[in-house]
Write a protein that holds these residues in place. Sequence first.
Motif, mmCIF file in Angstrom:
data_model
loop_
_atom_site.group_PDB
_atom_site.id
_atom_site.type_symbol
_atom_site.label_atom_id
_atom_site.label_comp_id
_atom_site.label_asym_id
_atom_site.label_seq_id
_atom_site.Cartn_x
_atom_site.Cartn_y
_atom_site.Cartn_z
ATOM 1 N N ARG A 30 0.898 -1.168 -0.031
ATOM 2 C CA ARG A 30 -0.104 -0.060 0.028
ATOM 3 C C ARG A 30 0.918 1.364 -0.104
ATOM 4 N N ALA A 31 2.039 1.138 0.842
ATOM 5 C CA ALA A 31 2.927 2.387 0.806
ATOM 6 C C ALA A 31 3.456 2.725 -0.756
ATOM 7 N N MET A 32 3.521 1.743 -1.280
ATOM 8 C CA MET A 32 4.324 1.813 -2.733
ATOM 9 C C MET A 32 3.264 2.122 -3.794
ATOM 10 N N ARG A 33 1.900 1.875 -3.590
ATOM 11 C CA ARG A 33 0.727 2.276 -4.477
ATOM 12 C C ARG A 33 -0.474 2.579 -3.554
ATOM 13 N N PRO A 34 -0.216 3.877 -3.259
ATOM 14 C CA PRO A 34 -1.503 4.224 -2.225
ATOM 15 C C PRO A 34 -2.627 4.508 -3.236
ATOM 16 N N ASP A 35 -2.492 4.504 -4.500
ATOM 17 C CA ASP A 35 -3.654 4.708 -5.369
ATOM 18 C C ASP A 35 -4.483 3.225 -5.625
ATOM 19 N N LEU A 36 -4.108 2.192 -5.104
ATOM 20 C CA LEU A 36 -4.629 1.167 -5.420
ATOM 21 C C LEU A 36 -5.404 0.512 -4.188
ATOM 22 N N ARG A 37 -6.540 0.023 -4.347
ATOM 23 C CA ARG A 37 -7.317 -0.422 -3.425
ATOM 24 C C ARG A 37 -6.739 -2.035 -3.159
ATOM 25 N N ILE A 38 -6.041 -2.230 -2.014
ATOM 26 C CA ILE A 38 -5.433 -3.457 -1.636
ATOM 27 C C ILE A 38 -5.953 -4.128 -0.440
ATOM 28 N N GLU A 39 -6.346 -5.422 -0.463
ATOM 29 C CA GLU A 39 -6.829 -5.929 0.685
ATOM 30 C C GLU A 39 -5.967 -7.538 0.866
ATOM 31 N N PRO A 40 -5.939 -7.564 2.206
ATOM 32 C CA PRO A 40 -5.384 -9.077 2.362
ATOM 33 C C PRO A 40 -6.493 -10.273 2.428
ATOM 34 N N ALA A 41 -6.135 -11.286 2.503
ATOM 35 C CA ALA A 41 -7.237 -12.409 2.514
ATOM 36 C C ALA A 41 -6.197 -13.667 2.862
ATOM 37 N N PHE A 42 -7.077 -14.730 3.367
ATOM 38 C CA PHE A 42 -6.358 -15.951 3.636
ATOM 39 C C PHE A 42 -7.384 -17.085 3.187
ATOM 40 N N LEU A 43 -6.895 -18.180 2.765
ATOM 41 C CA LEU A 43 -7.365 -19.396 2.352
ATOM 42 C C LEU A 43 -7.986 -20.334 3.648
ATOM 43 N N GLU A 44 -7.273 -20.006 4.666
ATOM 44 C CA GLU A 44 -7.808 -20.648 5.943
ATOM 45 C C GLU A 44 -7.088 -20.252 7.133
ATOM 46 N N LEU A 45 -7.806 -20.678 8.223
ATOM 47 C CA LEU A 45 -7.246 -20.529 9.513
ATOM 48 C C LEU A 45 -7.032 -18.927 9.934
ATOM 49 N N SER A 46 -6.886 -17.867 9.226
ATOM 50 C CA SER A 46 -6.843 -16.835 9.706
ATOM 51 C C SER A 46 -7.886 -15.945 8.892
ATOM 52 N N LYS A 47 -8.148 -14.495 9.529
ATOM 53 C CA LYS A 47 -9.306 -13.870 8.756
ATOM 54 C C LYS A 47 -8.698 -12.347 8.217
ATOM 55 N N PRO A 48 -9.272 -11.895 7.202
ATOM 56 C CA PRO A 48 -10.465 -12.475 6.653
ATOM 57 C C PRO A 48 -10.314 -13.255 5.561
ATOM 58 N N CYS A 49 -11.204 -14.409 5.384
ATOM 59 C CA CYS A 49 -11.083 -15.373 4.252
ATOM 60 C C CYS A 49 -11.482 -14.614 3.011
ATOM 61 N N PHE A 50 -11.397 -15.340 1.768
ATOM 62 C CA PHE A 50 -11.137 -14.638 0.451
ATOM 63 C C PHE A 50 -12.586 -14.120 0.283
ATOM 64 N N GLY A 51 -13.580 -14.979 0.585
ATOM 65 C CA GLY A 51 -14.969 -14.452 0.248
ATOM 66 C C GLY A 51 -15.217 -13.395 0.800
ATOM 67 N N THR A 52 -14.993 -13.232 2.303
ATOM 68 C CA THR A 52 -15.179 -11.687 2.809
ATOM 69 C C THR A 52 -14.529 -10.583 2.303
ATOM 70 N N ALA A 53 -13.325 -10.834 1.913
ATOM 71 C CA ALA A 53 -12.537 -9.676 1.262
ATOM 72 C C ALA A 53 -13.342 -9.319 -0.083
#
Length: 247
Positions: A30-53
Amino acid sequence: MTAPALVALAHGSRDPRSAATIKGLVGEVRAMRPDLRIEPAFLELSKPCFGTAVDKLVRAGYDEIVVVPLLLSEAYHAKVDVPDVIAEATARHENLRIRATRVLGLESVFLEVLDRRLRTALKDARVRELDALVLAAAGSSDPLANQAVARLARVWGQRHKLPVTAAFASAAPPATGEAVRQFRAEGRRHIAVASLFLAPGFLPDRAAELAIEAGAIAVSEPLGAHPELARTILARYAVGAVELVPV
């Protein structure tokens, strides 16, 4: 025209250090590309899951998403899990276009990150002499993924003019302890281990524990939230964004 959103999709772990590291890496992006919408997601065991993102991005008005899998090998998770969660998300959202890029992978530039992490570990251990190295990775049931780690180990060894063995925390031999013991059986005593893992968790912890028990003098931290990884994520995104452009 709004640029596609970027979802950085990691595996996930019960260890909270893992999700914190991934989110730190996303912060670097995000610091390198503040113009982009960037979200983290996880396949399992952590949140948010991909569907939520994805749901969050759709609510925000995005109809194009580039997914960069934060995986170091083209193995089961990349070939099966990533396509499955993308198919599920697109089935729920009409007119949503999602493009998965190739995985983060094992770029040679990551050796610079490995070196930096290992130098820190050697400094902390007050070690100045080395006569062997072990490159510790997660391991896979896919032999091609393990061969890619072995190739990177050879490149790394040539760079430092030291013998290097690839070792694995699961699914394939040798384990890190076995690799260290083999070097010690050859008479080598100053053996360091570099952690070719993206983030802390059970597997890197286990690999480090086995290495130290076998006599390794230092074990580095995982790659973590480093700018080189962030730049690679953005390079993957750039390719995926182009692929979303109608021909």
